[in-house]
Design an enzyme around this catalytic site. Structure first.
Site, PDB file in Angstrom:
ATOM      1  N   ILE A   1      33.449 -16.236 123.108  1.00 35.77           N
ATOM      2  CA  ILE A   1      33.392 -14.838 123.552  1.00 35.77           C
ATOM      3  C   ILE A   1      34.648 -14.089 123.130  1.00 35.77           C
ATOM      4  CG2 ILE A   1      34.368 -15.225 125.863  1.00 35.77           C
ATOM      5  CD1 ILE A   1      31.381 -12.909 125.056  1.00 35.77           C
ATOM      6  N   ALA A   2      35.797 -14.788 123.114  1.00 35.93           N
ATOM      7  CA  ALA A   2      37.037 -14.158 122.654  1.00 35.93           C
ATOM      8  C   ALA A   2      36.908 -13.739 121.196  1.00 35.93           C
ATOM      9  CB  ALA A   2      38.210 -15.119 122.835  1.00 35.93           C
TER      10      ALA A   2
ATOM     11  N   SER B   1      46.936 -19.257 123.736  1.00 33.81           N
ATOM     12  CA  SER B   1      46.119 -20.393 124.125  1.00 33.81           C
ATOM     13  C   SER B   1      47.034 -21.468 124.690  1.00 33.81           C
ATOM     14  CB  SER B   1      45.355 -20.932 122.915  1.00 33.81           C
ATOM     15  OG  SER B   1      44.694 -22.149 123.219  1.00 33.81           O
ATOM     16  N   ARG B   2      46.457 -22.400 125.429  1.00 38.92           N
ATOM     17  CA  ARG B   2      47.238 -23.539 125.901  1.00 38.92           C
ATOM     18  C   ARG B   2      47.509 -24.512 124.755  1.00 38.92           C
ATOM     19  NH1 ARG B   2      43.371 -25.337 130.718  1.00 38.92           N
ATOM     20  NH2 ARG B   2      41.913 -24.948 128.990  1.00 38.92           N
TER      21      ARG B   2
ATOM     22  N   TYR C   1      49.701 -19.187 127.761  1.00 35.86           N
ATOM     23  CA  TYR C   1      49.280 -17.920 128.347  1.00 35.86           C
ATOM     24  C   TYR C   1      50.488 -17.161 128.884  1.00 35.86           C
ATOM     25  CZ  TYR C   1      44.636 -20.107 128.244  1.00 35.86           C
ATOM     26  OH  TYR C   1      43.486 -20.721 127.845  1.00 35.86           O
TER      27      TYR C   1
ATOM     28  N   HIS D   1      39.663 -16.955 135.742  1.00 36.31           N
ATOM     29  CA  HIS D   1      39.864 -15.509 135.623  1.00 36.31           C
ATOM     30  C   HIS D   1      40.852 -14.981 136.659  1.00 36.31           C
ATOM     31  CE1 HIS D   1      35.812 -14.650 133.382  1.00 36.31           C
ATOM     32  NE2 HIS D   1      36.650 -15.378 132.678  1.00 36.31           N
TER      33      HIS D   1
ATOM     34  N   LYS E   1      33.168 -11.164 132.316  1.00 36.26           N
ATOM     35  CA  LYS E   1      32.300 -11.411 133.449  1.00 36.26           C
ATOM     36  C   LYS E   1      31.792 -12.849 133.401  1.00 36.26           C
ATOM     37  CE  LYS E   1      29.425 -10.623 130.089  1.00 36.26           C
ATOM     38  NZ  LYS E   1      30.176 -11.206 129.003  1.00 36.26           N
TER      39      LYS E   1
ATOM     40  N   ASP F   1      26.762 -17.070 135.097  1.00 31.90           N
ATOM     41  CA  ASP F   1      26.831 -16.824 133.661  1.00 31.90           C
ATOM     42  C   ASP F   1      25.825 -15.783 133.202  1.00 31.90           C
ATOM     43  OD1 ASP F   1      27.939 -18.034 130.960  1.00 31.90           O
ATOM     44  OD2 ASP F   1      28.616 -19.330 132.590  1.00 31.90           O
TER      45      ASP F   1
END
Length: 342
Positions: free
Chosen positions: A23-24, A43-44, A65, A86, A104, A185
């Site tokens: 989604i990113a 990112s981690r 982050y 989130h 979302k 979702d």
């Protein structure tokens, strides 16, 4: 510093992308194609961040982050981590002085949502739910037709979101520890759509079938209102459908074509079934640029809330999903209230 209703940007506001998942990538592509400035990604995993930055020509790749939200060249952070994170990631960014656009479902529950908005308001920052369908041209026109009273009294709203998704028990969609299940979702789309058209229901009646891993495989709900209006919403994660939506009034109805929450045409019929108008506006890119344009408008105008999806409505949507989950017996770890809040 102007935002444009066609979903483009003047590039003045600088974006940071938190997360490097599917989604990113979709959001970043739409930003890049419509004049938005994507300054950094975090990112981690340093390799994941670097690969993402190279794919989308992003100047800065952060290996955490914390480093992303601390970047002085970032104004807005788009949060695209799994939804169990989130809440924590939005608070992290807000405490670093960044505006946040949060994928979302906004959070796991209404309590987490309210905490984000309370902090944003206290800091004079924007927290906006990335319910991208709200900001698409066909949804804007739908709201105009309803507001004009052209459909008469709205009596019924229907909306479906069914997809044939991975069956692997270890997949996040099927994992209760990651907020899995159809409702959060997929169901968040039709639930939010109903709120957009009819507002907060007086009562909700919900039913579900569960997976072997303990999340909802499919869920349906009836939203009921004091004057007799009803909404019917359904979602499923292991079967596909055409995913239509309808708004039915005393003077006509609107049929929103598949897939209703994507950029798509709709047809407005009068009460006799005659076509009044067919709306079909071409949208460039995927359409996720419109929510980013709304974020930039709010930031540029010094606002912390808009009218298309105000904080109070994002919280109310999460509260409705909390009630549906209560009725179907779906609990998540995040539902346990920390002792400091009791």
């Amino acid at each position: 510093m102007t935002n444009h209703p066609n979903g483009t940007s003047d590039g003045h506001i600088r974006w940071g992308i938190l997360g490097t998942g599917f989604i990113a990538g979709l959001q970043t592509q739409d930003l890049a194609e419509n004049g938005f400035t994507v300054q950094a990604v975090g990112s981690r995993n340093a390799e994941s961040s670097k690969a993402f930055s190279e794919k989308f020509a992003i100047p800065t790749a952060h290996a955490s982050y914390e480093a992303l939200v601390a970047d002085p060249d970032v104004d807005v952070v788009y949060i695209a981590s799994p939804h169990t994170y989130h809440h924590a990631h939005a608070l992290l960014a807000l405490n670093a002085g960044k505006h946040v656009l949060v994928e979302k479902p906004f959070t796991i529950n209404a309590r987490e949502a309210q905490e984000i908005f309370t902090l944003a308001e206290a800091k004079g920052l924007v927290a906006l739910e990335a319910m991208w369908s709200r900001f698409l041209p066909h949804m804007i026109r739908l709201r105009e037709i309803i507001a004009e009273g052209s459909l008469g009294q709205i009596r019924k709203v229907t909306a479906s979101h069914n997809q044939n998704l991975p069956k692997d028990p270890a997949h996040r969609l099927n994992d209760p520890a990651l907020g899995g299940g159809a409702l959060l979702d997929l169901g968040v789309y039709p639930v939010s759509f109903v709120f957009d058209v009819l507002g907060t229901p007086d009562t909700i009646r919900a039913s579900a079938s569960m997976t072997a891993t303990g999340v909802d495989r499919q869920t349906a709900a009836i939203f009921e209102y004091a004057d007799g209006q009803q909404a019917l919403v359904d979602c499923a994660l292991d079967i596909a459908s055409n995913n239509r939506a309808a708004i039915i009034g005393t003077e006509g109805w609107i049929d929103v074509e598949p897939t209703w929450y994507n950029p798509t045409p709709f047809t407005w019929f009068d009460a006799q079934g005659n076509v009044v108008v067919k709306f079909d506006q071409r949208v460039t890119s995927r359409g996720m640029q419109y929510q980013a344009a709304e974020m930039e408008r709010l930031v540029s105008e010094g606002l912390t809330a808009g009218t298309v999806l105000p904080p109070s409505e994002s919280v109310a949507v999460m509260a409705a999903m909390d009630e549906i989950r209560r009725q179907i017996g779906l609990k998540y770890d995040a539902d346990a209230v920390p002792s400091s809040l009791q």
